[in-house]
Design an enzyme around this catalytic site. Structure first.
Site, PDB file in Angstrom:
ATOM      1  N   LYS A 137       3.315  30.245   2.234  1.00  0.00           N
ATOM      2  CA  LYS A 137       2.382  29.705   1.157  1.00  0.00           C
ATOM      3  C   LYS A 137       1.039  30.233   1.261  1.00  0.00           C
ATOM      4  CE  LYS A 137       5.361  27.180  -2.083  1.00  0.00           C
ATOM      5  NZ  LYS A 137       5.272  26.770  -3.668  1.00  0.00           N
ATOM      6  N   TRP A 151       7.055   0.424   3.257  1.00  0.00           N
ATOM      7  CA  TRP A 151       7.738   1.225   2.403  1.00  0.00           C
ATOM      8  C   TRP A 151       9.482   1.449   2.214  1.00  0.00           C
ATOM      9  CZ3 TRP A 151       8.793   6.796   0.565  1.00  0.00           C
ATOM     10  CH2 TRP A 151       8.728   7.273   1.443  1.00  0.00           C
ATOM     11  N   HIS A 200      14.956  13.936  10.836  1.00  0.00           N
ATOM     12  CA  HIS A 200      13.456  14.223  12.367  1.00  0.00           C
ATOM     13  C   HIS A 200      13.144  12.600  12.307  1.00  0.00           C
ATOM     14  CE1 HIS A 200      11.849  16.600   8.183  1.00  0.00           C
ATOM     15  NE2 HIS A 200      11.379  14.898   8.444  1.00  0.00           N
ATOM     16  N   HIS A 201      13.903  11.888  11.510  1.00  0.00           N
ATOM     17  CA  HIS A 201      12.310  10.563  11.174  1.00  0.00           C
ATOM     18  C   HIS A 201      13.271   9.852  11.887  1.00  0.00           C
ATOM     19  CE1 HIS A 201      10.001  11.743   7.346  1.00  0.00           C
ATOM     20  NE2 HIS A 201      11.282  12.331   7.251  1.00  0.00           N
ATOM     21  N   SER A 242      13.124   5.923 -14.499  1.00  0.00           N
ATOM     22  CA  SER A 242      12.207   6.806 -14.682  1.00  0.00           C
ATOM     23  C   SER A 242      11.967   7.475 -14.037  1.00  0.00           C
ATOM     24  CB  SER A 242      10.971   5.803 -14.752  1.00  0.00           C
ATOM     25  OG  SER A 242      10.071   6.687 -14.580  1.00  0.00           O
ATOM     26  N   SER A 243      11.765   7.738 -12.955  1.00  0.00           N
ATOM     27  CA  SER A 243      11.800   9.180 -12.208  1.00  0.00           C
ATOM     28  C   SER A 243      12.953  10.081 -12.287  1.00  0.00           C
ATOM     29  CB  SER A 243      11.759   9.405 -10.538  1.00  0.00           C
ATOM     30  OG  SER A 243      11.136   8.117 -10.696  1.00  0.00           O
ATOM     31  N   GLU A 291      12.003  13.600  -1.421  1.00  0.00           N
ATOM     32  CA  GLU A 291      10.868  12.949  -1.176  1.00  0.00           C
ATOM     33  C   GLU A 291       9.859  13.764  -1.718  1.00  0.00           C
ATOM     34  OE1 GLU A 291       9.901  10.689  -4.097  1.00  0.00           O
ATOM     35  OE2 GLU A 291       8.607  10.438  -3.626  1.00  0.00           O
ATOM     36  N   HIS A 341      12.577  12.135   2.621  1.00  0.00           N
ATOM     37  CA  HIS A 341      12.504  13.750   3.100  1.00  0.00           C
ATOM     38  C   HIS A 341      12.009  15.088   1.809  1.00  0.00           C
ATOM     39  CE1 HIS A 341      10.036  16.401   5.336  1.00  0.00           C
ATOM     40  NE2 HIS A 341      10.667  17.073   4.470  1.00  0.00           N
ATOM     41  N   THR A 358       6.995  27.332   4.090  1.00  0.00           N
ATOM     42  CA  THR A 358       5.241  26.857   3.738  1.00  0.00           C
ATOM     43  C   THR A 358       4.187  27.152   4.012  1.00  0.00           C
ATOM     44  OG1 THR A 358       6.291  24.613   4.889  1.00  0.00           O
ATOM     45  CG2 THR A 358       4.224  24.494   4.017  1.00  0.00           C
ATOM     46  N   ASP A 416       6.324  20.385 -27.810  1.00  0.00           N
ATOM     47  CA  ASP A 416       6.554  18.875 -27.118  1.00  0.00           C
ATOM     48  C   ASP A 416       7.573  19.395 -25.904  1.00  0.00           C
ATOM     49  OD1 ASP A 416       6.614  16.195 -26.171  1.00  0.00           O
ATOM     50  OD2 ASP A 416       5.639  15.315 -28.038  1.00  0.00           O
ATOM     51  N   HIS A 434       1.243  -1.366  -0.208  1.00  0.00           N
ATOM     52  CA  HIS A 434      -0.215   0.067   0.006  1.00  0.00           C
ATOM     53  C   HIS A 434       1.307   1.491   0.046  1.00  0.00           C
ATOM     54  CE1 HIS A 434      -3.121   2.978   1.036  1.00  0.00           C
ATOM     55  NE2 HIS A 434      -2.047   3.217   1.918  1.00  0.00           N
ATOM     56  N   SER A 468      -1.553  26.762  -6.753  1.00  0.00           N
ATOM     57  CA  SER A 468      -1.109  28.333  -6.803  1.00  0.00           C
ATOM     58  C   SER A 468      -1.442  28.750  -8.702  1.00  0.00           C
ATOM     59  CB  SER A 468      -0.089  28.353  -7.145  1.00  0.00           C
ATOM     60  OG  SER A 468       0.540  28.020  -6.164  1.00  0.00           O
ATOM     61  N   TYR A 482       9.090  15.935  -0.833  1.00  0.00           N
ATOM     62  CA  TYR A 482       8.398  17.789  -1.254  1.00  0.00           C
ATOM     63  C   TYR A 482       8.462  17.269  -3.024  1.00  0.00           C
ATOM     64  CZ  TYR A 482       9.114  19.017   2.822  1.00  0.00           C
ATOM     65  OH  TYR A 482       8.815  20.152   4.026  1.00  0.00           O
ATOM     66  N   ARG A 490       1.594   1.800  14.628  1.00  0.00           N
ATOM     67  CA  ARG A 490       1.796   1.027  13.693  1.00  0.00           C
ATOM     68  C   ARG A 490       2.226   0.426  12.485  1.00  0.00           C
ATOM     69  NH1 ARG A 490       5.803   5.966   9.939  1.00  0.00           N
ATOM     70  NH2 ARG A 490       5.098   4.615   7.949  1.00  0.00           N
TER      71      ARG A 490
HETATM   72  C1  HEM Z   1      -2.945   9.375  -1.975  1.00  0.00           C
HETATM   73  C2  HEM Z   1      -3.112   8.600  -0.909  1.00  0.00           C
HETATM   74  C3  HEM Z   1      -2.670   7.600  -0.006  1.00  0.00           C
HETATM   75  C4  HEM Z   1      -1.865   7.626   0.693  1.00  0.00           C
HETATM   76  C5  HEM Z   1      -0.284   8.173  -0.781  1.00  0.00           C
HETATM   77  C6  HEM Z   1      -0.806   6.905   1.410  1.00  0.00           C
HETATM   78  C7  HEM Z   1       0.435   5.965   2.088  1.00  0.00           C
HETATM   79  C8  HEM Z   1       0.276   5.707   2.755  1.00  0.00           C
HETATM   80  C9  HEM Z   1       2.417   5.090   2.964  1.00  0.00           C
HETATM   81  C10 HEM Z   1       2.877   5.782   2.635  1.00  0.00           C
HETATM   82  C11 HEM Z   1       1.887   3.934   4.181  1.00  0.00           C
HETATM   83  C12 HEM Z   1       2.742   4.044   5.224  1.00  0.00           C
HETATM   84  C13 HEM Z   1       3.067   2.299   4.933  1.00  0.00           C
HETATM   85  C14 HEM Z   1       4.329   1.533   5.862  1.00  0.00           C
HETATM   86  O1  HEM Z   1       4.361   1.580   7.374  1.00  0.00           O
HETATM   87  O2  HEM Z   1       5.543   1.127   5.644  1.00  0.00           O
HETATM   88  C15 HEM Z   1       0.835   4.325   4.555  1.00  0.00           C
HETATM   89  C16 HEM Z   1      -0.059   2.953   5.813  1.00  0.00           C
HETATM   90  C17 HEM Z   1      -1.486   3.331   5.461  1.00  0.00           C
HETATM   91  N1  HEM Z   1      -2.637   3.655   5.013  1.00  0.00           N
HETATM   92 FE1  HEM Z   1      -2.365   5.309   3.186  1.00  0.00          FE
HETATM   93  N2  HEM Z   1      -2.065   5.912   1.327  1.00  0.00           N
HETATM   94  C18 HEM Z   1      -3.039   6.595   0.731  1.00  0.00           C
HETATM   95  C19 HEM Z   1      -4.351   5.857   0.675  1.00  0.00           C
HETATM   96  C20 HEM Z   1      -4.931   5.670   2.055  1.00  0.00           C
HETATM   97  C21 HEM Z   1      -6.778   5.668   2.441  1.00  0.00           C
HETATM   98  C22 HEM Z   1      -7.226   5.871   1.739  1.00  0.00           C
HETATM   99  C23 HEM Z   1      -6.554   4.864   3.336  1.00  0.00           C
HETATM  100  C24 HEM Z   1      -7.507   3.702   3.639  1.00  0.00           C
HETATM  101  C25 HEM Z   1      -9.209   3.675   3.561  1.00  0.00           C
HETATM  102  C26 HEM Z   1      -5.232   4.796   4.106  1.00  0.00           C
HETATM  103  C27 HEM Z   1      -4.698   3.716   4.963  1.00  0.00           C
HETATM  104  C28 HEM Z   1      -3.950   3.198   5.741  1.00  0.00           C
HETATM  105  C29 HEM Z   1      -2.726   2.597   6.644  1.00  0.00           C
HETATM  106  C30 HEM Z   1      -4.757   2.439   7.557  1.00  0.00           C
HETATM  107  C31 HEM Z   1      -1.902   2.545   7.049  1.00  0.00           C
HETATM  108  C32 HEM Z   1      -0.755   2.224   7.613  1.00  0.00           C
HETATM  109  C33 HEM Z   1      -0.488   0.120   7.985  1.00  0.00           C
HETATM  110  C34 HEM Z   1      -0.297   0.011   9.128  1.00  0.00           C
HETATM  111  O3  HEM Z   1       1.282   0.507   8.985  1.00  0.00           O
HETATM  112  O4  HEM Z   1      -0.143  -0.867  10.029  1.00  0.00           O
HETATM  113  N3  HEM Z   1      -4.165   5.215   3.243  1.00  0.00           N
HETATM  114  N4  HEM Z   1      -0.214   4.891   4.099  1.00  0.00           N
HETATM  115 CU   LIG Z   2      11.099  14.404   6.564  1.00  0.00          CU
END
Ligand code: HEM
Ligand SMILES: [Cu+2]
Length: 615
Positions: A336, A144, A307-308, A174-175, A260, A258, A333, A109, A80, A273, A262, A455
């Site tokens: 803005k 991640w 800070h992480h 790609s990036s 990233e 970090h 920030t 282009d 995810h 904007s 931004y 978490r």
């Molecule tokens: C663009 C939309 C989203 C982004 C960019 C995003 C990004 C992330 C990221 C980076 C993590 C950390 C994963 C990790 O701990 O390794 C995370 C965790 C999580 N996300 Fe999202 N998320 C998005 C949408 C959602 C949505 C819609 C939900 C719920 C319906 C959701 C629920 C969760 C949950 C519950 C976790 C924690 C998992 C855990 O560590 O137990 N996220 N998300």
């Molecule tokens: Cu950071």
């Protein structure tokens, strides 16, 4: 310019001279088509990542649930997070870079159209490769951020981490190429009179983001290669038993990580904007300050990574330094945010869906920014680290700040892309279900986190007393899922039958609104001359520009021909990395040979040769 000329120009078949059919999309080098493909692919991955999130939310609906296994849970949150960052948020921004930037600066282009196609295909193949791990039941499972030494062969013997290391390596290529392309485009391909300080903010933020892409991505590339050496060739970069320091990985990851964030948020800031002035009928308040604040964020973003890592025991001096830099970066920030509000102040505001999402971004990003400043304080972070409080924080900035900005851009530029408006009625449903679903999902996580819910943990005990918060989050998650379906419905329906839009669908000030909607494949028949920051808002300047941009050229400008080689090289790059998985040193060389063949064919291809099309 008279209305008659405008509608005459828009009813003209904009696809004249442009081939159609699947093959023409596979071989396209047109930045507009590539932008559309980036967008659709990122929406596909948004659905995949969203499904993963919903499975997580079902599991957390009640204490000690066993809806999914702990092992699968690890895979779900890892995929995810990885999907949402690398396959959704980044490429969705790149979709807008592609479609919008050349139009905003008056270019036909990007600087390197075939390289642009290569970036797209590598993104697609890299994303598919990463997700192929599901089909062998070994999706990445170490989060991640992939901390050492969880990722070592000792603790992760399966293919899971291999997919992750190699998949991210592929995507990084790609990036970086995308960054090179947009920097070159913005420096070299601006229309006459388009000085840097006349560029729309979206182009400016693309420019800054591109520098971050070419500087930050190599850092994680190095870290990933080191990890790959550890895993495939028994090197010891992160092997504690051999004297390595596992915290090295954290430093490398966050020096990338970090900047990233931004990379993710600056494009969204760029979108709003442009959107806020357009719907306030006022030039952006303090334009130079907003530009410099963006540039400053780009620089200071390099000085806050630790800070992480406040809980990793860096010591008081390092902690204090990173506390200070993190608080400092909140200043540009915040600047803005005040500029956006001052732009709206006293303006003739139109609350269209694009504007709603932009204002929604300002509100939600501010909440996420404030919780960020809270854990910028090291002692506070010791409490919040790795709890659901942090999950709440980064979703406020990522979904509230980034995804909302992308949706704002979708409603704003959709009429340019398709010649039709998205439905405002469905848009209102999309906006409000997003706001309600989002806040219901993520606001309670502040509390579950503060009450001690960690978490990345499969389940929780009922004694913790966080069940109600989790139920709210789960219900909210499903509402958010519904909102995404509403958006999808709106896009599919309006693309076919939305209300027709003229060249300047919103009466907006920048150059992309001077050409027909959808644009001709060559964008501009001849290059217009720009004299101000809001060319379409000054009657004489607009008339002069439209005389050029809406004209029918006697002879169409010649555009680069389609090419089959980008997709060949992209499959080669992907195959080469993927074959490293076999662990046999010479097998990837097969992929390399194939890639080299593609590169040679590409190099000797006449870029202006026109393939026989089905047209
Ligand atoms: C663009 C939309 C989203 C982004 C960019 C995003 C990004 C992330 C990221 C980076 C993590 C950390 C994963 C990790 O701990 O390794 C995370 C965790 C999580 N996300 Fe999202 N998320 C998005 C949408 C959602 C949505 C819609 C939900 C719920 C319906 C959701 C629920 C969760 C949950 C519950 C976790 C924690 C998992 C855990 O560590 O137990 N996220 N998300
Ligand atoms: Cu950071």
């Amino acid at each position: 310019m008279s209305v008659a000329t405008e509608s005459a120009a828009t009813t003209h078949d904009a696809h004249h001279g442009e081939p159609t059919g699947l093959w023409s999309w596979i071989t396209t080098v047109d930045h507009k088509r590539i932008g559309i493909m980036y967008f659709l692919t990122s929406i596909f991955f948004l659905l995949v990542g969203g499904l993963e999130a919903l499975l997580i939310r079902i599991q957390l609906f009640k204490p000690e649930n066993d809806f999914i296994s702990a092992e699968l849970y690890n895979q779900l949150f890892t995929m995810h997070g990885t999907t949402m960052i690398f396959l959704v948020a980044m490429p969705m921004a790149v979709a807008f870079f592609n479609y919008v930037v050349p139009l905003q600066i008056g270019a036909r282009d990007v600087a390197f159209p075939r390289l642009n196609a290569l970036s797209y295909w590598i993104y697609l193949f890299g994303g598919l490769y990463l997700n192929a791990s599901w089909f062998v039941g070994q999706a990445p499972n170490t989060s991640w951020v992939g901390y050492a030494n969880l990722t070592s062969t000792q603790f992760s013997p399966g293919l899971n981490v291999d997919f992750w290391v190699l998949g991210l390596s592929i995507l990084g290529v790609s990036s970086i190429m995308g960054g090179v392309n947009f920097i070159t485009t913005i420096i070299n391909l601006r229309a006459p009179g388009m000085k840097l300080m006349r560029m729309p903010l979206f182009t400016w933020m693309t420019f800054v983001t591109s520098f971050l892409l070419i500087t930050a991505l190599p850092v994680i590339a190095v870290a990933l290669i080191m990890l790959a050496f550890d895993r495939f060739f028994s090197a010891n970069f992160f092997n504690v038993a051999a004297g390595a320091d596992p915290v090295l990985w954290q430093h490398l990851f966050w020096i990338f990580g970090h900047p990233e964030v931004y990379i993710l948020v600056l494009p969204a800031f760029g979108v709003i904007s442009d959107v806020i002035p357009a719907f306030s009928r006022k030039p952006l308040f303090g334009y130079p300050v907003v530009v410099y604040a963006g540039v400053l964020i780009g620089f200071i973003g390099w000085g806050v990574w630790s800070h992480h890592m406040f809980t990793s025991g860096m010591g008081p001096i390092a902690d204090s330094f990173f506390v200070a830099t993190t608080m400092i970066i909140a200043i540009p920030t915040g600047v803005k945010i005040f500029n956006w509000m001052a732009t709206m102040w006293g303006g003739a505001i139109r609350f269209t869906t694009a504007m709603n999402f932009a204002v929604g971004l300002v509100a939600l990003f501010t909440v996420g920014g404030l919780s960020g400043v809270m854990h910028a304080s090291a002692p506070v972070d010791l409490q919040q680290h790795d709890s659901y409080f942090v999950v709440a924080h980064f979703h406020y900035v990522i979904v509230g700040g980034i995804l909302l900005g992308m949706f704002s851009g979708l409603y704003y530029w959709f009429p340019k892309v398709t010649g039709r408006y998205l439905s405002e009625k469905a848009g209102a449903w999309h906006f409000w279900t997003t706001m309600i679903g989002f806040n219901l999902t993520f606001f309670p996580m502040h509390f579950s986190g503060m009450f001690g819910m960690p978490r990345r943990t499969w389940t929780y005990q009922s004694e913790l007393g966080v069940q109600l918060y989790n139920q709210m989050s789960t219900v909210g998650g499903f509402i958010l899922g519904i909102s995404t379906l509403i958006m999808l419905y709106n896009v599919l329906k309006s693309a076919k039958s939305g209300a027709p839009a003229g060249s300047n669908a919103w009466g907006a000030p920048s150059l992309e609104w001077s050409i027909p909607s959808p644009p001709h494949h060559y964008n501009f028949p001849a290059l217009p001359e720009v004299r101000s920051r809001e060319p379409m808002w000054h009657d004489d300047e607009r008339a002069a520009i439209e005389a050029v941009t809406l004209a029918h050229p006697a002879k169409e400008p010649e555009m680069p021909g389609p090419s089959f080689w980008p997709i060949v090289v992209a499959s080669g790059v992907t195959a080469t990395w993927a074959l490293v998985m076999t662990g046999v040193w010479w097998v990837p060389l097969i992929g390399l040979a194939y890639t080299t063949f593609g590169v040679f064919m590409w190099a000797f291809e006449d870029p202006f040769k026109h393939l026989e099309s089905s047209h």
